[in-house]
Design an enzyme around this catalytic site. Structure first.
Site, mmCIF file in Angstrom:
data_model
loop_
_atom_site.group_PDB
_atom_site.id
_atom_site.type_symbol
_atom_site.label_atom_id
_atom_site.label_comp_id
_atom_site.label_asym_id
_atom_site.label_seq_id
_atom_site.Cartn_x
_atom_site.Cartn_y
_atom_site.Cartn_z
ATOM 1 N N GLU A 153 33.385 -35.534 65.756
ATOM 2 C CA GLU A 153 32.740 -34.268 65.357
ATOM 3 C C GLU A 153 33.139 -33.109 66.259
ATOM 4 O OE1 GLU A 153 28.547 -35.168 65.029
ATOM 5 O OE2 GLU A 153 28.899 -36.690 63.498
ATOM 6 N N GLU A 260 32.238 -44.520 58.531
ATOM 7 C CA GLU A 260 30.773 -44.594 58.616
ATOM 8 C C GLU A 260 30.117 -44.382 57.259
ATOM 9 O OE1 GLU A 260 29.285 -41.935 61.662
ATOM 10 O OE2 GLU A 260 31.020 -42.285 62.950
HETATM 11 C C1 XIL Z 1 23.926 -41.744 65.168
HETATM 12 C C2 XIL Z 1 23.094 -42.984 65.427
HETATM 13 O O1 XIL Z 1 23.140 -43.817 64.280
HETATM 14 C C3 XIL Z 1 21.676 -42.600 65.744
HETATM 15 O O2 XIL Z 1 20.949 -43.733 66.179
HETATM 16 C C4 XIL Z 1 21.667 -41.542 66.853
HETATM 17 O O3 XIL Z 1 20.331 -41.109 67.028
HETATM 18 C C5 XIL Z 1 22.530 -40.374 66.487
HETATM 19 O O4 XIL Z 1 23.844 -40.831 66.237
HETATM 20 N N1 XIL Z 1 28.198 -39.850 63.249
HETATM 21 C C6 XIL Z 1 28.539 -40.628 64.340
HETATM 22 C C7 XIL Z 1 27.541 -41.560 64.886
HETATM 23 O O5 XIL Z 1 29.707 -40.641 64.756
HETATM 24 O O6 XIL Z 1 27.722 -41.793 66.280
HETATM 25 C C8 XIL Z 1 26.146 -41.084 64.609
HETATM 26 O O7 XIL Z 1 25.263 -42.105 65.036
HETATM 27 C C9 XIL Z 1 25.965 -40.791 63.130
HETATM 28 C C10 XIL Z 1 26.887 -39.683 62.708
#
Ligand code: XIL
Length: 333
Positions: A153, A260
């Site tokens: 991100e 994801e």
């Molecule tokens: C998320 C986790 O699932 C949560 O538990 C945490 O509170 C926030 O992060 N994109 C990503 C992940 O790359 O690392 C994120 O994970 C979700 C969005």
């Protein structure tokens, strides 16, 4: 002695029989026929204490990645101190079940410890990055962790420039190239990915990511691929968008992975249709590395109250999304 030998197998059978069957081959069986990595991310190692969770994870998937346990502040909260226990457990589980592990969390805008956030000197920060990467990547080098999200991100959520996160503020926009170069020093052979969200939905952000990545390639920054998060809310990406992205990154010599995926909606029919559409297009476009952000609604991450974005329900019963994924894997060439 005799009683123990008689009782133990009975316990094992009753535990196994609590996991609902799918009535199909496992996803990983279909995936393996085509050399596809099919995985679940967001695996908090403590979930493995639940035998049903562990059974379904290892039955269905041939890859996994941690949720937050690889993020800097959780892994390395102060200089030189590393919490390896939970990640070691995850990697051991993967070893025992013939699964690939995808490294997640090397650099993210969130979850950085104070000893890093207090750093103001760019040279010292780069040295800390290299120390951290070496510790994390070398520990699992040569084991099942052969690919990493190096940065996650880096573009603002809605697009419109790089996210002005801590690393950007201290190192400038070149922090992304720095991170890849340092990761390559730490692990000469692993595949290195840039992980980004919403580019399948937002055309402007899609172009920004392409411009950024093609710039990295032009500068000979060691990047191997683009990991699309694909957290989908309500609506599928426009057909063809994913295919076009794969073509344009392949033309740069890069791989595209889905990192994801999950589908956030209260409409389960729409959810199934979206899983089907994305999986079919991804496989037709020859994406061979696909992960979901979890697999059971027992452990979900969503921003839509009430949404259940994953392919198994809370009791590990397969949903329409599972069967759509299975059918896509079975049908693809
Ligand atoms: C998320 C986790 O699932 C949560 O538990 C945490 O509170 C926030 O992060 N994109 C990503 C992940 O790359 O690392 C994120 O994970 C979700 C969005």
């Amino acid at each position: 002695m005799k009683i123990a030998t008689l009782i133990l197998p009975v316990i094992a059978i009753s535990e196994a029989s609590q996991v609902p069957i799918t009535g199909t081959t496992p996803l990983r069986t279909e995936a393996a026929k085509k050399n596809i990595i099919i995985g679940s991310g967001a695996i908090n190692p403590s979930y493995l204490n639940d035998p049903e969770f562990a059974a379904v994870l290892s039955r269905e998937f041939n890859s996994l990645s941690p949720e937050n346990e690889g993020k800097w502040t959780f892994l390395n909260p102060s200089k030189g101190l590393y919490n390896w226990t939970s990640l070691d457990r995850l990697v051991e589980f993967a070893e025992n079940n013939d699964m690939v592990v995808k490294g997640h969390g090397l650099i993210s805008g969130c979850c950085n410890p104070d000893y890093i956030l207090n750093e103001t000197d760019p040279t010292a920060l780069r040295a800390s990055l290299l120390d951290h990467f070496k510790a994390f990547m070398l520990r699992y080098d040569g084991s099942r962790v052969d690919r990493w999200d190096v940065v996650t991100e880096v573009i603002k959520t809605q697009g419109g420039g790089l996210d002005p996160n801590f690393f950007y503020r201290i190192l400038g926009p070149g922090y992304i190239a720095d991170a890849f170069r340092l990761a390559r020093i730490a692990s000469p052979k692993a595949k290195l990915f840039i992980n980004e969200n919403l580019v399948e939905t937002l055309p402007g952000k899609r172009q920004e990511l392409y411009d950024l990545v093609s710039g990295l390639v032009a500068e000979e920054v060691p990047i191997d691929g683009v990991a699309l998060q694909m957290h989908i809310t309500e609506v599928a990406p426009i057909p063809g968008v994913l295919t076009d992205m794969v073509k344009s990154y392949n033309a740069l010599g890069l791989e595209v992975a889905i990192a994801e995926m999950d589908v956030h909606t209260l409409n389960t029919t729409a959810q199934t249709d979206i899983y089907a559409a994305v999986m079919n297009e991804a496989l037709d476009a020859n994406i061979t590395d696909i992960s979901f952000w979890g697999f059971t609604d027992k452990h979900l991450y969503t921003w839509i109250p009430g949404a259940k974005p994953l392919m198994f329900d809370e009791e590990y019963k397969p949903k329409g999304a599972y069967y759509a994924t299975h059918a896509a894997l079975k049908q693809c060439d």
